[in-house]
Design a protein around this motif. Structure first.
Motif, PDB file in Angstrom:
ATOM      1  N   PRO A  87      75.673  82.569  48.235  1.00  7.71           N
ATOM      2  CA  PRO A  87      77.131  82.473  48.211  1.00  7.71           C
ATOM      3  C   PRO A  87      77.736  82.966  49.521  1.00  7.71           C
ATOM      4  N   GLY A  88      78.962  82.510  49.775  1.00  5.87           N
ATOM      5  CA  GLY A  88      79.682  82.931  50.978  1.00  5.87           C
ATOM      6  C   GLY A  88      80.684  81.871  51.391  1.00  5.87           C
ATOM      7  N   ASP A  89      81.458  82.178  52.413  1.00 10.24           N
ATOM      8  CA  ASP A  89      82.396  81.236  53.004  1.00 10.24           C
ATOM      9  C   ASP A  89      81.793  80.758  54.320  1.00 10.24           C
ATOM     10  N   VAL A 115      83.645  75.858  53.455  1.00  6.55           N
ATOM     11  CA  VAL A 115      82.888  75.576  52.231  1.00  6.55           C
ATOM     12  C   VAL A 115      82.675  76.926  51.563  1.00  6.55           C
ATOM     13  N   GLN A 116      83.289  77.082  50.394  1.00  4.65           N
ATOM     14  CA  GLN A 116      83.186  78.341  49.659  1.00  4.65           C
ATOM     15  C   GLN A 116      82.123  78.172  48.578  1.00  4.65           C
ATOM     16  N   VAL A 117      81.028  78.902  48.739  1.00  8.44           N
ATOM     17  CA  VAL A 117      79.905  78.836  47.803  1.00  8.44           C
ATOM     18  C   VAL A 117      79.957  80.077  46.920  1.00  8.44           C
ATOM     19  N   THR A 118      79.982  79.839  45.613  1.00 13.86           N
ATOM     20  CA  THR A 118      80.023  80.935  44.644  1.00 13.86           C
ATOM     21  C   THR A 118      78.853  80.814  43.685  1.00 13.86           C
ATOM     22  N   THR A 119      78.609  81.887  42.951  1.00 11.31           N
ATOM     23  CA  THR A 119      77.534  81.899  41.951  1.00 11.31           C
ATOM     24  C   THR A 119      78.114  82.319  40.605  1.00 11.31           C
ATOM     25  N   ASP A 120      77.591  81.709  39.539  1.00 11.40           N
ATOM     26  CA  ASP A 120      78.056  82.088  38.206  1.00 11.40           C
ATOM     27  C   ASP A 120      77.150  83.167  37.611  1.00 11.40           C
ATOM     28  N   GLU A 121      77.364  83.504  36.335  1.00 12.27           N
ATOM     29  CA  GLU A 121      76.585  84.565  35.690  1.00 12.27           C
ATOM     30  C   GLU A 121      75.098  84.256  35.644  1.00 12.27           C
ATOM     31  N   GLY A 123      73.539  82.678  37.952  1.00 13.34           N
ATOM     32  CA  GLY A 123      73.011  82.628  39.315  1.00 13.34           C
ATOM     33  C   GLY A 123      73.038  81.245  39.928  1.00 13.34           C
ATOM     34  N   THR A 124      73.682  80.287  39.263  1.00  6.29           N
ATOM     35  CA  THR A 124      73.759  78.928  39.787  1.00  6.29           C
ATOM     36  C   THR A 124      74.863  78.853  40.835  1.00  6.29           C
ATOM     37  N   LEU A 125      74.541  78.250  41.983  1.00  7.08           N
ATOM     38  CA  LEU A 125      75.508  78.133  43.068  1.00  7.08           C
ATOM     39  C   LEU A 125      76.343  76.877  42.911  1.00  7.08           C
ATOM     40  N   SER A 126      77.623  76.970  43.301  1.00  5.91           N
ATOM     41  CA  SER A 126      78.500  75.801  43.352  1.00  5.91           C
ATOM     42  C   SER A 126      79.387  75.948  44.582  1.00  5.91           C
ATOM     43  N   ALA A 127      79.908  74.813  45.070  1.00  8.94           N
ATOM     44  CA  ALA A 127      80.678  74.834  46.317  1.00  8.94           C
ATOM     45  C   ALA A 127      82.014  74.127  46.151  1.00  8.94           C
ATOM     46  N   ALA A 128      83.015  74.614  46.870  1.00 10.99           N
ATOM     47  CA  ALA A 128      84.336  73.995  46.953  1.00 10.99           C
ATOM     48  C   ALA A 128      84.680  73.876  48.436  1.00 10.99           C
ATOM     49  N   ILE A 129      85.295  72.755  48.810  1.00  9.47           N
ATOM     50  CA  ILE A 129      85.624  72.500  50.209  1.00  9.47           C
ATOM     51  C   ILE A 129      87.133  72.629  50.400  1.00  9.47           C
ATOM     52  N   TYR A 130      87.518  73.397  51.401  1.00  8.02           N
ATOM     53  CA  TYR A 130      88.916  73.545  51.786  1.00  8.02           C
ATOM     54  C   TYR A 130      89.051  73.059  53.225  1.00  8.02           C
ATOM     55  N   MET A 131      90.040  72.184  53.458  1.00  8.06           N
ATOM     56  CA  MET A 131      90.165  71.555  54.760  1.00  8.06           C
ATOM     57  C   MET A 131      91.627  71.468  55.171  1.00  8.06           C
TER      58      MET A 131
END
Length: 188
Positions: A87-89, A115-121, A123-131
């Motif tokens: 995870p991270g920005d 690209v903001q990468v987060t993890t859920d409970e 431990g699965t990673l998901s990403a959101a893009i801000y532009m």
């Protein structure tokens, strides 16, 4: 008597250190594909130009296998997938590489992406893009570049027969001399 406070401190330290460490799930990376759209406006070009776009990392962000994508004429292009394992920005810039084709004005817009990468409970990673386009106040939904094309004007149409003005001037002078010469000989 001294063992209990030391054991208590060690236990507290162990609990705090476990809480402070991020938990990453092994084997659950996520992937992101970035898309770019090119629009050609203005006159209809005789041939399609190749437009090149480059993605550049900020502070060592993960990159796709290929950092450039080419779009032929108007259309869309997709960068290869970027894989994130934690995870991270992650920040990038996206811009067009100016070409040299005659008649085109190349877009100078610079997009800033996060690209903001987060993890859920689990431990699965998901990403959101801000532009956002540099200098704009709002968020951009897509990276769109606009390249106007202006057709070069053809040579102006030829009028007349295209013969030289000097030739006509010379012929006029000789004709005038031909008219005046007999007039001067008659007086004598």
């Amino acid at each position: 008597m001294h063992k209990k406070p030391i054991l208590f401190l060690l236990l507290c330290l162990l609990m705090v250190s476990n809480c402070a460490l991020p938990v990453y799930a092994a084997g659950t990376p996520c992937e992101v594909q970035l898309e770019v759209e090119n629009r050609v406006t203005g006159d209809l070009p005789d041939t399609e130009e190749h437009f090149n776009f480059v993605l550049e990392p900020v502070d060592g962000a993960p990159m796709p296998e290929k950092a450039t994508v080419t779009v032929h004429g108007a259309g869309k292009g997709v960068f290869p997938s970027i894989t994130y394992t934690e995870p991270g920005d992650f920040c990038y810039t996206l811009r067009e590489i100016p070409g040299e084709a005659e008649g085109y004005t190349y877009d100078k817009t610079l997009y800033r992406l996060t690209v903001q990468v987060t993890t859920d409970e689990e431990g699965t990673l998901s990403a959101a893009i801000y532009m956002a386009a540099e200098g704009s106040e709002g968020k951009a939904e897509h990276a769109v570049f606009v390249n106007p094309y202006t057709k070069k004007p053809d040579d102006p149409p030829q009028t007349g027969d295209g013969r030289s003005l000097y030739l006509w001037t010379a012929l006029g002078c000789f004709g005038l001399m031909g008219l005046l010469f007999p007039a001067f000989h008659v007086k004598k």
